[in-house]
Design an enzyme around this catalytic site. Structure first.
Site, PDB file in Angstrom:
ATOM      1  N   TYR A 232       0.815  -1.228   0.000  1.00  0.00           N
ATOM      2  CA  TYR A 232       0.000   0.000   0.000  1.00  0.00           C
ATOM      3  C   TYR A 232       0.842   1.269   0.000  1.00  0.00           C
ATOM      4  CZ  TYR A 232       0.749  -0.701   5.052  1.00  0.00           C
ATOM      5  OH  TYR A 232       1.312  -0.945   6.289  1.00  0.00           O
ATOM      6  N   LYS A 233       2.176   1.141   0.053  1.00  0.00           N
ATOM      7  CA  LYS A 233       3.032   2.331   0.015  1.00  0.00           C
ATOM      8  C   LYS A 233       3.393   2.615  -1.441  1.00  0.00           C
ATOM      9  CE  LYS A 233       4.417   1.508   4.762  1.00  0.00           C
ATOM     10  NZ  LYS A 233       5.272   0.717   5.650  1.00  0.00           N
TER      11      LYS A 233
HETATM   12  C1  LIG Z   1       4.712  -0.046   6.662  1.00  0.00           C
HETATM   13  C2  LIG Z   1       5.578  -0.989   7.417  1.00  0.00           C
HETATM   14  C3  LIG Z   1       5.022  -2.071   8.111  1.00  0.00           C
HETATM   15  C4  LIG Z   1       3.531  -2.254   8.131  1.00  0.00           C
HETATM   16  O1  LIG Z   1       3.084  -3.457   8.646  1.00  0.00           O
HETATM   17  P1  LIG Z   1       1.573  -3.895   8.450  1.00  0.00           P
HETATM   18  O2  LIG Z   1       1.465  -5.164   9.171  1.00  0.00           O
HETATM   19  O3  LIG Z   1       1.317  -4.018   6.972  1.00  0.00           O
HETATM   20  O4  LIG Z   1       0.715  -2.832   9.028  1.00  0.00           O
HETATM   21  C5  LIG Z   1       5.893  -2.932   8.773  1.00  0.00           C
HETATM   22  N1  LIG Z   1       7.234  -2.736   8.769  1.00  0.00           N
HETATM   23  C6  LIG Z   1       7.793  -1.683   8.108  1.00  0.00           C
HETATM   24  C7  LIG Z   1       9.273  -1.513   8.112  1.00  0.00           C
HETATM   25  C8  LIG Z   1       6.976  -0.776   7.426  1.00  0.00           C
HETATM   26  O5  LIG Z   1       7.520   0.259   6.776  1.00  0.00           O
END
Ligand SMILES: *Cc1c(COP(=O)(O)O)cnc(C)c1O
Length: 406
Positions: A232-233
């Site tokens: 989603y990024k």
């Molecule tokens: C965005 C991000 C996550 C997000 O984890 P979700 O379980 O998808 O919410 C985890 N680790 C890092 C390093 C991130 O940048």
């Protein structure tokens, strides 16, 4: 002022990726969106793709859609994602669950592959979920986490092999680190760290959440064992989009999962008494995936595949360089400092600025339709999505901020 708005306009005119922005839904061009590293924009195609899954597949074909392609989506989109953004071979990547659940699965598998080694190495400055899971995994095995204490928020240099060699020995099962630091954007020395980890007989897991779709990755050249990341990024897969797992094919015969769900079974519809894991990454499926969410990931990945990570990474470096140069010029003596590496080669696709009143500044900016991201305690993250961010967005966003700190 040396850097002018017209210099930004010129960079936009000369930008080979300028047309990519037209592939996205941008209802209000006045909104300056500088947070694509928290939630990427909506590709236009995604709405049609989702409508098609809802209407034609779910609506018309109902349960038949599972045998008409839905079952293959986690691996087929995984192959597409892995090929376009990770340097993966087919069969090494699967799209499922979220990053948190996927890290748990990978850490569990890695630890069992080095069952006689109770400890792991992780970074005290990493994203919370990564730290919590490293602690949880080692507690479960009677070991402990050996923390890299380096504070990237205060000193935005890249992690390198020296940061881990002092902590490595034959008690360490795996090292888990982020490829791009979520605060500073520092890119770790991926090859040197992975080599050092292997020299000590341990395994290397890279969290690529802030790297995939931002910098060019070749997980085979890096020689990583495992990688995880979100969609989603920079992949623009939509809020809560299913994440991904990559496993180097050399490890496929040694995997194990802590969540033996029916969808990861070797014969899903056998409904058998005993759990028999599917071969390779497929066993990291847990329960039923969402074909609606999968369609959005596929649309986001499709745009990246079209433009290519080479061009995307090049633009990321140009955008962050422009942002750093402009910040240096605008904020000289105003208490705003650049908290990202000075060299574009060592940065992902965001730039973090620090200011004692960061929270209030971000609130003020959002009220003016300029949307960066606040990171505790004093960080302002400027996310620069190579497919959608224009140089004028950086100019307008940072000059708006300049007006507030004066
Ligand atoms: C965005 C991000 C996550 C997000 O984890 P979700 O379980 O998808 O919410 C985890 N680790 C890092 C390093 C991130 O940048």
């Amino acid at each position: 002022m040396n850097i002018t708005r017209s210099s930004a306009e010129k960079l936009d005119r000369e930008d080979p990726l300028a047309a990519a922005r037209e592939r996205f839904y941008i209802p209000n061009p006045e909104t300056i969106y500088l947070d694509g590293n928290s939630l990427g924009r909506l590709p236009l195609e995604t709405r049609d793709r989702i409508a098609q899954v809802v209407d034609n597949q779910w609506g018309d074909h109902l349960i038949r859609s599972w045998s008409e392609g839905w079952m293959e989506l986690p691996t087929s989109i995984g192959d597409r994602l892995g090929g376009a953004t990770l340097g993966a071979q087919n069969g090494e990547t699967i799209v499922c669950d979220n990053v948190t659940v996927n890290i748990k699965k990978i850490m569990y598998a890695a630890q069992l592959m080095r069952a006689d080694r109770p400890d792991v190495i992780a970074h005290r400055g990493d994203f919370p979920t990564d730290r919590y899971l490293a602690t949880h995994q080692t507690n479960a095995r009677g070991g402990h986490v050996r923390w890299i204490e380096h504070d990237t928020a205060l000193d935005p240099r890249s992690l390198d092999a020296d940061d881990i060699t002092a902590l490595l020995d034959e008690q360490v099962a795996f090292v888990h680190l982020s490829a791009v630091d979520y605060r500073s954007a520092a890119v770790a020395d991926l090859v040197a760290i992975t080599n050092a980890v292997h020299d000590a007989g341990a395994l290397m897991i890279w969290d690529c959440s802030h790297a995939a779709g931002a910098i060019e990755l070749d997980l085979h050249a890096i020689d990583a064992d495992f990688a995880v990341g979100c969609s989603y990024k920079y992949l623009n897969g939509g809020p809560g989009a299913p994440a991904w797992i990559w496993v180097n094919s050399r490890n496929h015969d040694e995997l194990a999962t802590p969540i033996p769900g029916w969808m990861g079974h070797a014969d899903v519809f056998a409904m058998s008494d005993e759990y028999v894991p599917a071969a390779g990454v497929r066993q990291f499926m847990t329960g039923t995936p969402s074909p609606i969410a999968m369609a959005a990931v596929d649309a986001g990945v499709g745009i990246i595949a079209e433009y290519g990570m080479g061009a995307i990474h090049r633009k990321a470096k140009e955008l962050t360089t422009y942002a750093v140069d402009l910040a240096d010029e605008l904020f000289d003596g105003l208490g705003v400092t650049v908290a990202s590496p000075r060299s574009a080669e060592h940065r992902g696709a965001h730039v973090t600025l620090r200011h004692p009143n960061a929270r209030a500044l971000v609130d003020e900016l959002v009220a003016r339709d300029v949307i960066p991201d606040f990171r505790n305690p004093d960080g302002i993250r400027i996310g620069l999505s190579p497919l959608t961010t224009r140089f004028v967005d950086i100019y307008d966003g940072l000059t708006a901020m300049h007006g507030l700190v004066l």
